[in-house]
Design a protein around this motif. Structure first.
Motif, PDB file in Angstrom:
ATOM      1  N   UNK A  75       0.848  -1.185   0.000  1.00 27.80           N
ATOM      2  CA  UNK A  75       0.000   0.000   0.000  1.00 27.80           C
ATOM      3  C   UNK A  75       0.887   1.240   0.000  1.00 27.80           C
ATOM      4  N   UNK A  76       0.362   2.331  -0.531  1.00 26.97           N
ATOM      5  CA  UNK A  76       0.985   3.631  -0.305  1.00 26.97           C
ATOM      6  C   UNK A  76      -0.069   4.522   0.337  1.00 26.97           C
ATOM      7  N   UNK A  77       0.384   5.455   1.168  1.00 25.41           N
ATOM      8  CA  UNK A  77      -0.577   6.167   2.017  1.00 25.41           C
ATOM      9  C   UNK A  77      -0.424   7.681   2.045  1.00 25.41           C
ATOM     10  N   UNK A  78       0.632   8.226   1.460  1.00 22.16           N
ATOM     11  CA  UNK A  78       0.786   9.686   1.483  1.00 22.16           C
ATOM     12  C   UNK A  78       0.098  10.291   0.264  1.00 22.16           C
ATOM     13  N   UNK A  79      -1.212  10.106   0.222  1.00 16.23           N
ATOM     14  CA  UNK A  79      -2.012  10.501  -0.932  1.00 16.23           C
ATOM     15  C   UNK A  79      -3.070  11.516  -0.532  1.00 16.23           C
ATOM     16  N   UNK A  80      -3.331  12.456  -1.423  1.00 17.28           N
ATOM     17  CA  UNK A  80      -4.417  13.416  -1.233  1.00 17.28           C
ATOM     18  C   UNK A  80      -5.438  13.177  -2.340  1.00 17.28           C
ATOM     19  N   UNK A 105       6.774   7.789  -0.456  1.00 18.63           N
ATOM     20  CA  UNK A 105       5.429   7.468  -0.017  1.00 18.63           C
ATOM     21  C   UNK A 105       5.484   6.637   1.259  1.00 18.63           C
ATOM     22  N   UNK A 106       4.847   7.142   2.327  1.00 21.36           N
ATOM     23  CA  UNK A 106       4.659   6.335   3.522  1.00 21.36           C
ATOM     24  C   UNK A 106       3.822   5.130   3.108  1.00 21.36           C
ATOM     25  N   UNK A 107       4.302   3.932   3.368  1.00 25.43           N
ATOM     26  CA  UNK A 107       3.591   2.752   2.903  1.00 25.43           C
ATOM     27  C   UNK A 107       3.881   1.539   3.747  1.00 25.43           C
ATOM     28  N   UNK A 108       3.380   0.418   3.298  1.00 23.35           N
ATOM     29  CA  UNK A 108       3.561  -0.804   4.066  1.00 23.35           C
ATOM     30  C   UNK A 108       3.165  -2.027   3.246  1.00 23.35           C
ATOM     31  N   UNK A 109       3.510  -3.158   3.779  1.00 23.16           N
ATOM     32  CA  UNK A 109       3.067  -4.425   3.218  1.00 23.16           C
ATOM     33  C   UNK A 109       1.552  -4.513   3.378  1.00 23.16           C
ATOM     34  N   UNK A 110       0.864  -5.037   2.392  1.00 19.71           N
ATOM     35  CA  UNK A 110      -0.594  -5.160   2.495  1.00 19.71           C
ATOM     36  C   UNK A 110      -0.987  -6.613   2.699  1.00 19.71           C
ATOM     37  N   UNK A 111      -2.048  -6.794   3.451  1.00 23.15           N
ATOM     38  CA  UNK A 111      -2.537  -8.130   3.807  1.00 23.15           C
ATOM     39  C   UNK A 111      -1.396  -9.014   4.314  1.00 23.15           C
ATOM     40  N   UNK A 112      -0.688  -8.583   5.362  1.00 21.63           N
ATOM     41  CA  UNK A 112       0.377  -9.426   5.916  1.00 21.63           C
ATOM     42  C   UNK A 112      -0.216 -10.571   6.733  1.00 21.63           C
ATOM     43  N   UNK A 119      -4.589 -13.707  -4.950  1.00 22.59           N
ATOM     44  CA  UNK A 119      -3.822 -12.466  -4.872  1.00 22.59           C
ATOM     45  C   UNK A 119      -4.573 -11.332  -5.560  1.00 22.59           C
ATOM     46  N   UNK A 120      -5.045 -11.559  -6.772  1.00 29.13           N
ATOM     47  CA  UNK A 120      -5.784 -10.506  -7.490  1.00 29.13           C
ATOM     48  C   UNK A 120      -7.025 -10.079  -6.712  1.00 29.13           C
ATOM     49  N   UNK A 121      -7.714 -11.033  -6.135  1.00 34.10           N
ATOM     50  CA  UNK A 121      -8.915 -10.721  -5.371  1.00 34.10           C
ATOM     51  C   UNK A 121      -8.596  -9.798  -4.210  1.00 34.10           C
ATOM     52  N   UNK A 122      -7.553 -10.115  -3.449  1.00 34.22           N
ATOM     53  CA  UNK A 122      -7.210  -9.299  -2.286  1.00 34.22           C
ATOM     54  C   UNK A 122      -6.661  -7.936  -2.687  1.00 34.22           C
ATOM     55  N   UNK A 123      -5.876  -7.888  -3.753  1.00 38.39           N
ATOM     56  CA  UNK A 123      -5.375  -6.599  -4.230  1.00 38.39           C
ATOM     57  C   UNK A 123      -6.526  -5.690  -4.641  1.00 38.39           C
ATOM     58  N   UNK A 138      -4.795  -2.418  -3.456  1.00 42.18           N
ATOM     59  CA  UNK A 138      -3.365  -2.590  -3.260  1.00 42.18           C
ATOM     60  C   UNK A 138      -2.670  -2.977  -4.556  1.00 42.18           C
ATOM     61  N   UNK A 139      -1.333  -3.018  -4.506  1.00 41.23           N
ATOM     62  CA  UNK A 139      -0.546  -3.169  -5.723  1.00 41.23           C
ATOM     63  C   UNK A 139       0.518  -4.230  -5.539  1.00 41.23           C
ATOM     64  N   UNK A 140       0.904  -4.877  -6.638  1.00 43.70           N
ATOM     65  CA  UNK A 140       1.969  -5.879  -6.598  1.00 43.70           C
ATOM     66  C   UNK A 140       2.631  -5.940  -7.962  1.00 43.70           C
ATOM     67  N   UNK A 141       3.941  -5.891  -7.949  1.00 45.50           N
ATOM     68  CA  UNK A 141       4.687  -5.925  -9.202  1.00 45.50           C
ATOM     69  C   UNK A 141       4.378  -7.212  -9.958  1.00 45.50           C
TER      70      UNK A 141
END
Length: 415
Positions: free
Chosen positions: A141-146, A301-308, A335-339, A344-347
């Protein structure tokens, strides 16, 4: 190529979490062939509903006869609190989501380093502890968004691409207030402190990614740091009426709804807001830009791992739990379902995105770093709650220096 830094979390749930669920059922004598019930703590949000999780788990159960995955709602209790309760009661769950192990808590979780599939999961190395992997995630995830209301910006004569500094951000809020809008949407619960982190960490940690580690070592303080200008700006915005003081009485869901309904012009939130906008069919009416700062632009971007996910060491079905977690973070459909469910995003993994989702993806592609607070860069336990308390104190008369001093006093008291 962007550099990834570490994100803060204790044993605890991420600041965006609002509720949890834990699966019940099964007994210690069950074997996979005879029927196994896996108990799992998961994050419940407006996007990740009880219905969503049950549907996802049903897909696993369909392809794994004899395995049942159950959950029960726990109201507003956090994932961390529920896990702590279960462990204390001698009734451990098998798996927990939204828990980030620390050096002090790794003994509670299974070491997954010998599972070869874990090394290819998002941010696996960034979240490793002493080179060992205890947590695996679905994406990031990225979180520094307006996020902003395009109609409000047009009415106020604003161009989002020209808002790069905190002063320009404040000027935009003044124009939006004059146009009849609440400039910036917030809420109570955990939202107030989380939004401040999304704003301030982008600038402060881009300038010095080791700031939190240095605070632990006593080399820096909140009262004499880059956080103070953000606190002053935030206090000024409150005093100018750009943030509604009564918003502290709103829940996370209420604040989100107010923005989606056009009652406010901007909303600082993570990428997980996108599915809510999509569901409300408002995505085309909303734009997004990266958080303004008084330093480098764009910032990290302040962010983190998603669905850990972690597997609890005292699980009665550890092998089956590991297999289920593997499916959650490696099966392409899962994976696609949870993203998609939480924006959320994944390379290397794509799924249909709205225009708003594509805008967030562009910001991620262009960010110089994802600032992940983990390991040495992880604040001490309880910091998120204290930050939330101090930011909310700005609404009731505290000054920026009061809040910074309060954070230092609290931090020092925990040492």
């Amino acid at each position: 190529m962007r550099t990834t830094w570490r994100r803060t979390c204790a044993l605890a749930v991420a600041p965006v979490a609002m509720a949890s669920a834990v699966a019940c059922g099964g007994n210690g004598s069950e074997q996979a062939g005879e029927g196994t019930t896996l108990r799992i703590i998961v994050n419940i949000t407006p996007n990740l509903t009880e219905q969503y999780w049950n549907g996802l788990f049903a897909k696993y159960e369909k392809t794994h006869p004899g395995v049942t995955v159950k959950l029960e709602l726990t109201g507003t209790i956090s994932a961390n609190a529920k896990l702590t309760q279960d462990l204390a009661a001698g009734d451990p769950p098998d798996i927990a989501q939204q828990i980030t192990p620390t050096a002090e808590t790794v003994s509670l979780f299974a070491d997954l380093t010998d599972q070869p599939w874990t090394k290819d999961t998002p941010l696996a190395d960034q979240y490793a502890i002493d080179g060992k992997r205890y947590v695996v995630g679905v994406g990031e995830q990225i979180q520094s968004l307006v996020f902003y209301n395009k109609a409000a910006f047009a009415e106020a004569g604003l161009d989002a691409t020209r808002i790069r500094t905190l002063d320009q951000f404040g000027d935009a809020m003044a124009a939006l207030k004059s146009a009849g809008y609440t400039p910036l949407q917030t809420a109570g619960q955990w939202v107030t402190g989380a939004q401040f982190s999304m704003m301030a960490d982008a600038g402060v940690l881009t300038e010095n990614p080791r700031w939190t580690a240095e605070r632990k070592d006593g080399k820096v303080s909140f009262a004499d740091s880059g956080y103070v200008p953000y606190l002053r700006h935030y206090k000024d915005w409150i005093d100018a009426g750009y943030l509604d003081k009564s918003a502290l009485g709103l829940t996370y869901a209420d604040g989100q709804t107010a923005f989606l309904n056009g009652k406010s012009a901007m909303y600082v939130m993570g990428s997980y807001f996108v599915p809510a906008a999509d569901e409300a069919k408002k995505s085309d009416d909303i734009g997004v830009f990266t958080m303004p700062t008084d330093g480098a632009y764009p910032s990290g971007q302040f962010g983190n791992i998603s669905d850990p996910y972690v597997v609890v060491n005292k699980s009665r079905h550890k092998a089956e739990a590991i297999e289920f977690v593997k499916w959650l973070v490696t099966d392409q459909e899962a994976v696609r379902s949870q993203l998609a469910a939480d924006g959320n995003l994944r390379e290397g993994v794509t799924y249909p995105m709205s225009s708003l989702g594509k805008g967030v993806q562009q910001i991620l592609d262009g960010t110089p770093s994802v600032l992940v607070k983990s390991g040495a860069a992880q604040p001490i336990a309880g910091f998120s709650d204290e930050l939330n308390k101090q930011i909310q104190s700005l609404y009731t008369g505290a000054s920026a220096q009061d809040a910074a001093g309060g954070l230092d006093k609290w931090w020092n008291s925990q040492s």
